[in-house]
Write an enzyme that holds these catalytic residues in place. Structure first.
Site, PDB file in Angstrom:
ATOM      1  N   CYS A 132     -18.746  29.268 -76.838  1.00 56.44           N
ATOM      2  CA  CYS A 132     -20.197  29.138 -76.959  1.00 56.44           C
ATOM      3  C   CYS A 132     -20.885  30.460 -76.591  1.00 56.44           C
ATOM      4  O   CYS A 132     -20.249  31.406 -76.134  1.00 56.44           O
ATOM      5  CB  CYS A 132     -20.690  28.032 -76.042  1.00 56.44           C
ATOM      6  SG  CYS A 132     -20.460  28.421 -74.290  1.00 56.44           S
ATOM      7  N   ALA A 191     -20.310  31.684 -73.120  1.00 54.82           N
ATOM      8  CA  ALA A 191     -18.982  32.291 -72.958  1.00 54.82           C
ATOM      9  C   ALA A 191     -19.007  33.737 -73.443  1.00 54.82           C
ATOM     10  O   ALA A 191     -18.414  34.624 -72.818  1.00 54.82           O
ATOM     11  CB  ALA A 191     -17.933  31.491 -73.733  1.00 54.82           C
ATOM     12  N   ARG A 228     -10.273  34.821 -68.011  1.00 48.61           N
ATOM     13  CA  ARG A 228     -10.055  35.769 -69.109  1.00 48.61           C
ATOM     14  C   ARG A 228      -9.183  36.962 -68.693  1.00 48.61           C
ATOM     15  O   ARG A 228      -8.812  37.771 -69.510  1.00 48.61           O
ATOM     16  CB  ARG A 228     -11.408  36.227 -69.650  1.00 48.61           C
ATOM     17  CG  ARG A 228     -11.354  37.150 -70.832  1.00 48.61           C
ATOM     18  CD  ARG A 228     -12.673  37.098 -71.560  1.00 48.61           C
ATOM     19  NE  ARG A 228     -12.901  38.193 -72.462  1.00 48.61           N
ATOM     20  CZ  ARG A 228     -13.516  39.305 -72.132  1.00 48.61           C
ATOM     21  NH1 ARG A 228     -13.928  39.508 -70.890  1.00 48.61           N
ATOM     22  NH2 ARG A 228     -13.717  40.237 -73.036  1.00 48.61           N
ATOM     23  N   HIS A 273     -22.513  37.672 -77.287  1.00 48.45           N
ATOM     24  CA  HIS A 273     -22.254  39.117 -77.259  1.00 48.45           C
ATOM     25  C   HIS A 273     -23.566  39.859 -77.551  1.00 48.45           C
ATOM     26  O   HIS A 273     -23.916  40.819 -76.868  1.00 48.45           O
ATOM     27  CB  HIS A 273     -21.261  39.545 -78.348  1.00 48.45           C
ATOM     28  CG  HIS A 273     -19.920  38.881 -78.270  1.00 48.45           C
ATOM     29  ND1 HIS A 273     -19.154  38.667 -79.386  1.00 48.45           N
ATOM     30  CD2 HIS A 273     -19.214  38.401 -77.218  1.00 48.45           C
ATOM     31  CE1 HIS A 273     -18.012  38.083 -79.017  1.00 48.45           C
ATOM     32  NE2 HIS A 273     -18.034  37.912 -77.721  1.00 48.45           N
TER      33      HIS A 273
END
Ligand code: CFM
Length: 545
Positions: free
Chosen positions: A55, A58, A89, A187
């Site tokens: 999502c 994230a 991660r 991002h």
């Protein structure tokens, strides 16, 4: 085994007509005879299809902001959202001096029902006060999870007030999970925020050395960035900041002084790369440190950009030394890997980057794709003017950036820049499709049903994937290589990383484990059927009976 259009059609025929039309646009068989091969990407996943995507939260907090180590990243939302971003991660970091590294902490406002009903702004403000008092970080980010947007907490106002109160760089990111079709939206939100609030905040006017660079889109998963930095330092480059693996607020704020920006993951950070060019005149170079050949080509391209004879010579010396070290180590693994095939399906960049490394080890990629990348990551940036923005992508506006009156500098003369562009990927990325062999499959947002069907056709020797999709191939008796967090291994980048990767996949091929697994489709009848479009009456009748 190869695939043809008819076989592809048969896979798609299992879908209802509308779904079939949609999915068909996301899959293609590579055919270099066609001048242009278009693929649909960055559109909504069809409800009911199990996607591997994440999502917007994230993508923003988890991917881009999270690795910045000297900042505390507050997650404003229920505790579950924060828990799953808690270093899963594997973006590693070492503390600089003075010791400021908060990555091991999971800082959440832990919203409860009463906060959802009466609002969570006061709780967030209190949390910021606490964080400043306890950790004294260099800066703070606040990332919103879904409920924050739904109840309308004004996190930007809370951040502004806290910034004034504490005199610290405190910024808020409205990256609620639903903000886009995947983590890609996050991002973009993070890129905008870093550019607007942090990059350029520092007071440096000149680069600290002759060859000062930034590395963009490298997140130090399993230590990748440390291997890249080791090589670049040996050649003589000064790395101002890595965005954002092992990166820090302290270094990021002076990122504007670099003479060149390297772009490893184009998808997650191309926005900052282009904005840095517009604002400070810094060109970016598409690089790839995954694979030996790709690393060598990248190092040579960098040396070419700076055009300094001593640097070019030093680059060749380092390449020679590194190859002498790794070649003997690779030899035994190459024997095990020879003539194997792979699926290479990762998030947004690695689906492309790992194909070269596989090839060098003797493994052919027969299917590759991205979970959430955009058409330019498949088809190259030339396609950008033709991509029509839809409602989902318009949700995240592009920042308006103009040349900085004081700090904009042309790093190299215009003519030389144009000349270099002919030979090296300066301000350009040609995408994944161009590198793929004829007859291979390119698939966007691969789902579980298609995974099974393609495996049955190609029977790959290894499937590179993520945590969500790795179990299907494993149950089918196929080794997997997790290419998101590397399953406790790494680094895989650079020269020494290539040896680690070769060792890990050779272990996957050589282990006898897979002989003990009989895939269900080998010894059990398969249920055959089609999904019909639902007509209102049939459903009612079926329920009634
Ligand atoms: Fe870039 Fe990444 Fe990737 Fe990515 Fe990711 Fe990742 Fe990835 Mo997982 S930033 S697009 S959002 S290279 S977390 S380090 S491995 S999906 S292919």
């Amino acid at each position: 085994m190869a695939i043809n259009e008819k076989m592809l059609e048969e896979i798609l025929n299992k879908y209802p007509a509308k779904v079939k039309r949609n999915r068909k646009k996301h899959i293609l068989i590579r055919d270099s005879a066609q001048e242009i091969q278009e693929i649909e990407a960055n559109t909504r996943t069809i409800p009911g299809i199990i996607t591997n995507r994440g999502c917007a939260f994230a993508g923003c907090k988890g991917v881009v902001l999270g690795p910045l180590k000297d900042m505390v990243h507050i997650v404003h939302g229920p505790i579950g959202c924060a828990y799953y971003s808690w270093l899963t991660r594997r973006n590693k970091a070492r503390a600089d001096e003075p010791k400021q590294n908060f990555l091991a902490y999971c800082v959440s406002t832990d919203m409860q029902e009463s906060d959802i009903v009466f609002g969570g702004e006061k709780k967030l403000a209190r949390m910021i006060d606490e964080v400043v008092e306890i950790f004294k970080p260099n800066a703070i980010t606040i990332s919103a999870t879904c409920p924050v947007g739904l109840i309308g907490d004004d996190i930007q106002a809370v951040a502004r007030a806290a910034r004034a109160k504490h005199g610290l760089n405190i910024t808020a990111y409205s990256c609620e999970g639903y903000k886009g079709v995947s983590q890609s939206a996050g991002h973009h939100i993070a890129n905008n925020g870093l550019m607007e609030n942090i990059i350029g905040e520092g007071d440096w006017e000149e680069p600290p050395s002759k060859y000062t660079i930034n590395i963009l889109g490298e997140y130090n998963i399993g230590g990748d960035s440390w291997e890249v930095e080791r090589i670049l330092n040996e050649i003589g480059y000064e790395i101002q900041v890595v965005m954002t693996g092992n990166g820090s607020y302290e270094k990021l704020k002076n990122a504007h002084v670099a003479q060149l920006n390297l772009v490893q993951c184009h998808r997650s950070i191309n926005y900052i790369a282009t904005m840095l060019e517009t604002k400070y005149g810094t060109p970016w170079l598409k690089v790839n440190f995954i694979g030996i050949r790709a690393t060598i080509e990248t190092l040579r391209n960098m040396a070419r950009y700076f055009g300094d004879e001593a640097l070019i010579k030093r680059t060749e010396e380092v390449i020679e030394k590194e190859l002498a070290e790794i070649e003997p180590q690779l030899e035994p693994y190459r024997k095990i890997c020879a003539n194997k095939t792979a699926f290479c399906f990762v998030g947004g960049s690695r689906g492309h980057h790992y194909q070269g490394l596989y090839e060098e080890l003797g493994v052919t990629t027969v299917l590759a794709g991205y979970e959430f990348a955009h058409r330019d990551d498949y088809e190259g940036r030339d396609i950008l003017p033709n991509i029509k923005a839809d409602a989902d992508s318009k949700n995240i506006p592009d920042l308006h950036v103009a040349p900085d009156e004081r700090r904009y500098r042309l790093k190299i003369p215009v003519e030389r820049m144009e000349e270099l562009k002919q030979d090296i990927p300066l301000n350009n990325y040609k995408g994944m499709i161009d590198d793929m062999a004829d007859g291979s499959i390119v698939v966007d947002d691969l789902n579980h049903y298609e995974t099974e069907e393609f495996i049955k056709i190609f029977k790959p020797d290894i499937f590179s994937s993520g945590i969500k999709d790795k179990y299907i191939p494993q149950k089918m008796g196929i080794p997997t290589k997790q290419l998101h967090n590397y399953d406790y291994s790494g680094p895989y980048a650079g020269f020494r990383g290539a040896v680690n990767f070769a060792r890990d996949i050779a272990m996957g091929f050589a282990t006898p484990t897979w002989n003990f697994i009989v895939p269900p489709w080998k010894d059990q009848p398969l249920l055959e059927g089609t999904i019909e479009n639902c007509t209102a009456n049939t459903c009612v009748e079926e329920v009634a009976t």
